[in-house]
Design an enzyme around this catalytic site. Structure first.
Site, PDB file in Angstrom:
ATOM      1  CB  CYS A  22      -0.939  -0.003   1.191  1.00 62.02           C
ATOM      2  SG  CYS A  22      -0.141  -0.483   2.719  1.00 62.02           S
TER       3      CYS A  22
ATOM      4  CD  GLU B  75      -3.462   0.898  -3.640  1.00 63.22           C
ATOM      5  OE1 GLU B  75      -4.678   0.738  -3.443  1.00 63.22           O
ATOM      6  OE2 GLU B  75      -2.613   0.865  -2.735  1.00 63.22           O
TER       7      GLU B  75
HETATM    8  P1  NAD Z   1     -10.301  -5.692  -0.461  1.00 61.96           P
HETATM    9  O1  NAD Z   1     -10.300  -4.382   0.236  1.00 61.96           O
HETATM   10  O2  NAD Z   1     -11.565  -6.121  -1.131  1.00 61.96           O
HETATM   11  O3  NAD Z   1      -9.929  -6.856   0.601  1.00 61.96           O
HETATM   12  C1  NAD Z   1      -9.247  -6.654   1.815  1.00 61.96           C
HETATM   13  C2  NAD Z   1      -9.926  -7.448   2.914  1.00 61.96           C
HETATM   14  O4  NAD Z   1     -11.257  -6.968   3.111  1.00 61.96           O
HETATM   15  C3  NAD Z   1     -10.086  -8.941   2.617  1.00 61.96           C
HETATM   16  O5  NAD Z   1      -9.923  -9.655   3.816  1.00 61.96           O
HETATM   17  C4  NAD Z   1     -11.520  -9.028   2.129  1.00 61.96           C
HETATM   18  O6  NAD Z   1     -12.080 -10.311   2.297  1.00 61.96           O
HETATM   19  C5  NAD Z   1     -12.200  -8.027   3.020  1.00 61.96           C
HETATM   20  N1  NAD Z   1     -13.459  -7.469   2.512  1.00 61.96           N
HETATM   21  C6  NAD Z   1     -13.864  -7.318   1.217  1.00 61.96           C
HETATM   22  N2  NAD Z   1     -15.075  -6.719   1.175  1.00 61.96           N
HETATM   23  C7  NAD Z   1     -15.439  -6.477   2.463  1.00 61.96           C
HETATM   24  C8  NAD Z   1     -16.584  -5.864   3.078  1.00 61.96           C
HETATM   25  N3  NAD Z   1     -17.592  -5.375   2.348  1.00 61.96           N
HETATM   26  N4  NAD Z   1     -16.617  -5.756   4.418  1.00 61.96           N
HETATM   27  C9  NAD Z   1     -15.606  -6.221   5.178  1.00 61.96           C
HETATM   28  N5  NAD Z   1     -14.499  -6.818   4.654  1.00 61.96           N
HETATM   29  C10 NAD Z   1     -14.412  -6.942   3.316  1.00 61.96           C
HETATM   30  O7  NAD Z   1      -9.103  -5.712  -1.468  1.00 61.96           O
HETATM   31  P2  NAD Z   1      -8.946  -6.631  -2.798  1.00 61.96           P
HETATM   32  O8  NAD Z   1     -10.257  -6.741  -3.531  1.00 61.96           O
HETATM   33  O9  NAD Z   1      -8.323  -7.886  -2.389  1.00 61.96           O
HETATM   34  O10 NAD Z   1      -7.918  -5.761  -3.629  1.00 61.96           O
HETATM   35  C11 NAD Z   1      -8.394  -4.713  -4.470  1.00 61.96           C
HETATM   36  C12 NAD Z   1      -7.457  -3.525  -4.448  1.00 61.96           C
HETATM   37  O11 NAD Z   1      -7.355  -3.025  -3.123  1.00 61.96           O
HETATM   38  C13 NAD Z   1      -6.018  -3.830  -4.839  1.00 61.96           C
HETATM   39  O12 NAD Z   1      -5.806  -3.798  -6.199  1.00 61.96           O
HETATM   40  C14 NAD Z   1      -5.275  -2.737  -4.135  1.00 61.96           C
HETATM   41  O13 NAD Z   1      -5.298  -1.575  -4.926  1.00 61.96           O
HETATM   42  C15 NAD Z   1      -6.085  -2.500  -2.880  1.00 61.96           C
HETATM   43  N6  NAD Z   1      -5.497  -3.171  -1.686  1.00 61.96           N
HETATM   44  C16 NAD Z   1      -4.839  -2.424  -0.757  1.00 61.96           C
HETATM   45  C17 NAD Z   1      -4.280  -3.041   0.355  1.00 61.96           C
HETATM   46  C18 NAD Z   1      -3.532  -2.284   1.399  1.00 61.96           C
HETATM   47  O14 NAD Z   1      -2.678  -2.849   2.050  1.00 61.96           O
HETATM   48  N7  NAD Z   1      -3.861  -1.031   1.642  1.00 61.96           N
HETATM   49  C19 NAD Z   1      -4.375  -4.422   0.512  1.00 61.96           C
HETATM   50  C20 NAD Z   1      -5.076  -5.163  -0.451  1.00 61.96           C
HETATM   51  C21 NAD Z   1      -5.621  -4.520  -1.523  1.00 61.96           C
END
Ligand code: NAD
Ligand code: MN
Length: 496
Positions: free
Chosen positions: A307, A404
């Site tokens: 991130c 991103e």
């Molecule tokens: P995401 O935000 O969907 O997932 C992160 C976590 O949140 C996972 O454990 C997921 O199961 C959970 N989640 C998903 N929807 C949720 C909801 N409605 N309520 C509660 N929890 C929920 O991320 P992603 O789809 O895996 O990745 C998409 C984009 O997000 C990536 O391309 C990147 O740009 C960004 N990302 C950022 C970080 C970071 O460290 N800041 C980490 C992962 C992804």
């Protein structure tokens, strides 16, 4: 070894790799992966009431590693109730020095089993073993050690106030640093006297489940830590559960916004650690070779699944050419491939979905007129891979400069004056991190006072320490993890 192997790049620069290394894969023997995993609730692995399971794979080979439970609302409810019970019956009233003992045990166990965790992390997540071994695991253990130290000193951390734990923390984490994010979430929660329900990301559940074993062995009172696997719906059930007093989320800005809206008005405490689009700013007086390593570490480290990645390079115009030439040459020497090989620099992309998101954004960069450069790159046939990529001729309006990408893709822009660098660096909805490369201390201070980012590195990049707070400005979220600051989100600070 020792032979000069010439590589012809797609671009104009010809990189020379001094030698090829023989394959040096880390043995998988040390890891025992079960065929199937239950949910970790009240100190035991239990079958999910939902009756649902899903496969978890190795993104480098697409092979199935195991079958994991998908927690439904009824399972999440059990986990939260177990955490409430553990909080009320033992954990909240335990003296800090007693809580600390458990944290020290977990920390030592992570160190003792570090190789096992590192191999599993690389198998399930695709990151190079040298990173999981040398970065993720040492930092995860360090986090537990660090917060173990705070557990009996909370009164000193917050003078004139009485620190009181909140109750059950619902913690949702991403796939880019699975065990490290679990440590970032659990260590401060437990040190401050809260209990927890942790939900790992759907693509990387295995090291969290191994951590559950460590927690059992550490003899933590049942229910103090519960681990529920599943995807977004499981995460939503957790953060929306009325028994949860504090929500800690790391992931996309999109989901962060959904969570913030969903719990508005409930009185739940919230910290969000979201996306970033960090500027890595190189001034003409910077030590160029050192800066090249910092740029490479900033964006190609962990396949750019970071991130706080330095995904925008801002170079002062006068040194643009030497920086670009050296960067292209360095890209040609990066080794892409088997995450378990000790010489691998860039491993597998975490999932098919992430790979297609990276491809889409790279395609948009080409369409919008930026110039792409990739070294020659032999990618394995199976699995999810992306060659280290850079773009020149990028303007502020391009999607690759604004969104991103979360992959090994660098967008390069130039600037003439410090004011212009600052204006470009801050021209983003995000504000997680930034890097400044210059010989002048005064310029570092001038920049750090004006950059709107939570973490700023000077003449280095992507360095972490448990005593140092981490977190964002603007759409990168709020609240801090790490350091003394990382205790606060888990406490009510009542005036004495
Ligand atoms: P995401 O935000 O969907 O997932 C992160 C976590 O949140 C996972 O454990 C997921 O199961 C959970 N989640 C998903 N929807 C949720 C909801 N409605 N309520 C509660 N929890 C929920 O991320 P992603 O789809 O895996 O990745 C998409 C984009 O997000 C990536 O391309 C990147 O740009 C960004 N990302 C950022 C970080 C970071 O460290 N800041 C980490 C992962 C992804
Ligand atoms: Mn998502």
């Amino acid at each position: 070894m020792g032979d000069e192997i010439e590589r012809r790049d797609k671009g104009a620069v010809t990189a020379t790799v001094p030698w090829e290394y023989a394959a040096a894969p880390e043995s998988k023997e040390i890891v025992r992966i079960q065929d199937r995993y239950g949910l970790f609730i009240e100190g035991r692995f239990v079958d999910p009431l939902s009756g649902r399971t899903f496969e978890t794979i190795n993104p480098a080979t697409e092979e199935t590693l195991s079958v994991v439970s998908e927690a439904g609302p009824e399972d999440v409810d059990l986990a939260v109730r177990a955490a409430e019970k553990a909080w009320e019956s033992s954990w909240r009233d335990l003296p800090g020095r007693e809580r600390a003992k458990y944290l020290y045990r977990i920390a030592r166990s992570l160190q003792e089993r570090s190789r096992e965790f590192a191999v599993l992390e690389s198998l399930n997540g695709g990151k190079p073993i040298k990173e999981s071994r040398d970065v993720d695991l040492p930092l995860a253990a360090a986090h537990f050690f660090y917060y173990a130290g705070w557990a009996d000193k909370l009164a000193y951390a917050f003078p004139n106030r009485e620190p009181r734990p909140l109750g059950v923390a619902g913690q949702v984490i991403p796939w880019n640093f699975p065990i490290l994010m679990a440590a970032w979430k659990l260590a401060p929660a437990l040190a401050t006297g809260n209990t927890a329900v942790l939900k790992p990301a759907e693509t990387t559940p295995l090291t969290a489940l191994l951590l559950a074993e460590v927690i059992q062995e550490a003899d933590l009172p049942p229910g103090v830590v519960n681990i529920v696997t599943g995807a977004g719906e499981t995460g939503a059930a957790l953060v929306n559960h009325p028994g949860v007093a504090k929500v800690a989320f790391t992931g996309s800005t999109e989901v962060g916004k959904i969570i913030r809206r969903a719990i508005a008005g409930t009185g739940k405490r919230l910290t969000l650690e979201l996306g970033g689009k960090a500027a890595n700013i190189v001034f003409e007086d910077a030590p160029i070779d050192q800066a090249i390593e910092g740029i490479v570490n900033g964006i190609y480290f962990n396949q750019g699944h970071v991130c706080c990645a330095g995904s925008r390079l801002l170079v002062q115009e006068s040194v643009f050419e030497p920086v670009l030439d050296k960067l292209k040459e360095r890209l040609g020497t990066l080794r892409v491939g088997d995450p378990l090989d000790k010489n691998t620099d860039v491993g597998a992309i975490n999932s098919a979905a992430q790979l297609s998101r990276i491809k889409e954004l790279v395609e948009s960069g080409i369409q919008e007129g930026a110039e792409i450069y990739q070294p020659e790159c032999h990618l394995p046939e199976r699995g999810f891979w992306f060659c280290p990529t850079l773009f020149t001729g990028v303007s502020q309006s391009h999607r690759i400069a604004r969104e991103e990408i979360f992959g090994p893709v660098l967008s390069i822009l130039t600037f003439r004056t410090p004011e212009e660098a600052l204006e470009k660096a801050n021209n983003t909805p995000y504000g997680l991190s930034a890097g400044v490369w210059t010989e002048k201390g005064s310029r570092i201070l001038w920049m750090t006072q004006r950059l709107r980012a939570g973490v700023i590195w000077a003449n280095t990049f992507n360095r972490f320490d448990p005593s140092s707070p981490f977190g964002g400005y603007k759409e990168s979220g709020f609240g801090r993890e790490g350091g003394l600051h990382g205790l606060e989100p888990y406490l009510d600070l009542v005036p004495r």
